[in-house]
Design a protein around this motif. Sequence first.
Motif, short mmCIF file in Angstrom:
data_model
loop_
_atom_site.label_atom_id
_atom_site.label_comp_id
_atom_site.label_asym_id
_atom_site.label_seq_id
_atom_site.Cartn_x
_atom_site.Cartn_y
_atom_site.Cartn_z
N SER A 16 1.08 -1.55 -0.11
CA SER A 16 0.07 -0.07 -0.01
C SER A 16 0.77 1.09 0.50
CB SER A 16 -0.78 0.34 1.21
OG SER A 16 -0.37 -0.64 2.29
N ASN A 17 1.83 1.15 0.35
CA ASN A 17 3.07 2.52 0.72
C ASN A 17 4.44 2.59 -0.44
OD1 ASN A 17 4.94 0.34 1.48
ND2 ASN A 17 5.52 1.26 3.00
N GLY A 18 4.09 1.59 -1.43
CA GLY A 18 4.49 1.62 -2.58
C GLY A 18 5.73 0.24 -2.47
N SER A 19 6.28 -0.05 -1.75
CA SER A 19 7.21 -0.86 -1.75
C SER A 19 7.03 -2.32 -2.45
CB SER A 19 7.67 -0.93 -0.05
OG SER A 19 6.23 -1.07 0.81
N TRP A 20 8.06 -2.75 -2.31
CA TRP A 20 8.21 -4.09 -3.14
C TRP A 20 7.76 -5.45 -1.79
CZ3 TRP A 20 6.41 -4.64 -7.70
CH2 TRP A 20 6.88 -4.00 -8.85
N VAL A 21 7.13 -6.28 -1.67
CA VAL A 21 7.31 -7.36 -0.74
C VAL A 21 6.77 -8.59 -1.56
CG1 VAL A 21 4.60 -8.06 0.29
CG2 VAL A 21 5.46 -5.42 0.03
N LEU A 22 6.83 -9.34 -1.24
CA LEU A 22 7.53 -11.38 -0.85
C LEU A 22 6.61 -11.55 -0.45
CD1 LEU A 22 9.08 -12.55 -3.60
CD2 LEU A 22 10.62 -12.99 -1.84
N THR A 23 5.21 -12.45 -1.31
CA THR A 23 4.70 -13.15 -0.30
C THR A 23 5.18 -14.63 -0.85
OG1 THR A 23 2.93 -10.82 0.45
CG2 THR A 23 2.69 -13.76 0.51
N SER A 24 4.88 -15.66 0.38
CA SER A 24 4.54 -16.62 0.58
C SER A 24 4.16 -17.21 1.24
CB SER A 24 5.91 -16.98 0.32
OG SER A 24 6.93 -17.17 0.89
N THR A 25 3.89 -18.76 1.20
CA THR A 25 3.23 -19.83 1.87
C THR A 25 4.24 -20.13 2.87
OG1 THR A 25 4.09 -21.89 0.79
CG2 THR A 25 1.53 -20.30 1.00
N ASP A 26 5.47 -19.93 2.24
CA ASP A 26 6.80 -20.38 3.79
C ASP A 26 7.59 -19.44 3.31
OD1 ASP A 26 8.33 -21.75 5.74
OD2 ASP A 26 8.21 -23.53 4.79
N THR A 27 8.67 -19.58 4.31
CA THR A 27 9.80 -18.20 4.34
C THR A 27 10.57 -18.86 2.86
OG1 THR A 27 9.81 -18.19 6.18
CG2 THR A 27 11.87 -17.48 4.84
N PRO A 28 10.15 -17.63 1.59
CA PRO A 28 11.43 -17.89 0.66
C PRO A 28 13.08 -18.57 0.72
CG PRO A 28 11.14 -15.87 0.47
CD PRO A 28 10.08 -16.94 2.14
N GLY A 29 13.30 -19.28 -0.71
CA GLY A 29 14.50 -19.80 -0.40
C GLY A 29 15.47 -18.43 0.20
N GLY A 30 16.76 -18.38 0.53
CA GLY A 30 17.62 -17.78 0.56
C GLY A 30 18.40 -17.21 -0.51
N SER A 31 18.55 -17.84 -1.59
CA SER A 31 18.98 -18.14 -2.95
C SER A 31 18.16 -16.32 -3.94
CB SER A 31 19.76 -18.11 -3.62
OG SER A 31 18.73 -19.32 -4.21
N VAL A 32 16.69 -17.21 -3.56
CA VAL A 32 15.66 -16.26 -4.78
C VAL A 32 15.39 -14.79 -3.67
CG1 VAL A 32 13.79 -16.40 -4.73
CG2 VAL A 32 14.65 -18.09 -5.23
N GLN A 33 15.77 -15.10 -2.01
CA GLN A 33 15.27 -13.87 -2.16
C GLN A 33 16.33 -12.91 -1.88
OE1 GLN A 33 13.95 -14.19 2.76
NE2 GLN A 33 13.91 -11.89 2.57
N THR A 34 17.97 -13.35 -1.93
CA THR A 34 18.88 -12.25 -2.37
C THR A 34 19.00 -11.61 -3.25
OG1 THR A 34 19.92 -13.75 -0.13
CG2 THR A 34 21.12 -12.38 -1.31
#
Length: 415
Positions: A132-150
Amino acid sequence: MTTQTDPSPRTSAAGGDGSRERAPQAGRPWAIVAGREVVVRLTNRAFLVSTLITLVFIVGIGAFSAWQSGRTSTATVAVTSQDAGRLVSTAAAAAKAADSSTEIEATTLSSEAAARSALTAGDADAWLHQGSNGSWVLTSTDTPGGSVQTALADAVRSEALSANAAAAGTSVEAIERGTVLATERLDGAEDNTGAIRLATLAFALLFFMAAMLFGQQIAASVVEEKQSRLVEIIATAIPLRELLAGKVLGNSLLALGQVILYGAVGLVAVSFTDLSGLLPGLSAAVVWFVVFFAVGFFALACLFAVAGALASRTEDLQSTTSPMTMVLMLVYVIGFTVTGTALKIASFVPIMSVVAMPGRILSGEAAWWEPVVALLLMLAFAAVTVVVGERIYRRSLMQTRGKMSWREGLKASDA
């Protein structure tokens, strides 16, 4: 009537090494005993099976590591806008350039509801969208993989910096100038602390297993011959010091051969993993480990033989072998847990140096002369151990008055 004399020579009834009257023997008795020890072990099914299982374990670890290093997984990121799709494409290119084991791909969906449904159904691993504030959000059902998130975080940061730099009338390079901290080693080598600790642990485990296995076998063999009084028959044929030398040499050769086999297979296994770049240094460390092991185990083998001679029955071995067991446990723990000055000191202490010095050689901390000095100290320790051990062995092996302590064995007189 003529009197015939017995032409066969006889030895004295009580020799200085504790033996009784012996018949002359052709060849070298210690070599015969050593050969027998080797043949007995090599024809023992339990010994062969345990060796094979250990080899399979080493090969299995190498195969699993090679499979893991070559395995590539794909992470699907749901997007609902062109901007999000562009960020995922940037992250995917960066991950590929970094030779990551994870590939990133985008799947474009029509709405936020469709993206949530894809996450719930498992058709997507994550959903990249703006909050809502314009920042990017990564949503997943579980914690995303470290390499993907990085990778996605770096892509978002890079785009944001570019936009902010353009708004400020400058460049990203100017903004980032002086903000990156580089790390390097004084000797220019790569930092492979994890791999070095793993190799040192392998040295400690291999030394502990081999020393315990063959050491206990020597002690058990000695006490069995003593308990069955077979040693009294053997003592009439060969000197006790020859019997000791044969047992120690035979088992030392077997232990050394097994360690060399394990080390060679381990090096071959490493060559198929991501740690193949460490092979030159690791090979040198393995060679030094084999050399230190040969000398250190020879001394320990003599002590285990003494422990068997001090016992009067098999049940006594737990008590008489406890000093060696404690030392081996100490080497196993200290070998891969201590660091810094304590590790440097341990690398010069006999027996501990079997594990500590190869570890320091692998890490590049040891000067060329340090392993040489440590090996000389080990040789001196082995020489003293063999002299003292042989004396206790001779004085306690023929004793039948029950279990003896190490002090009692040293003070006992020759039988």
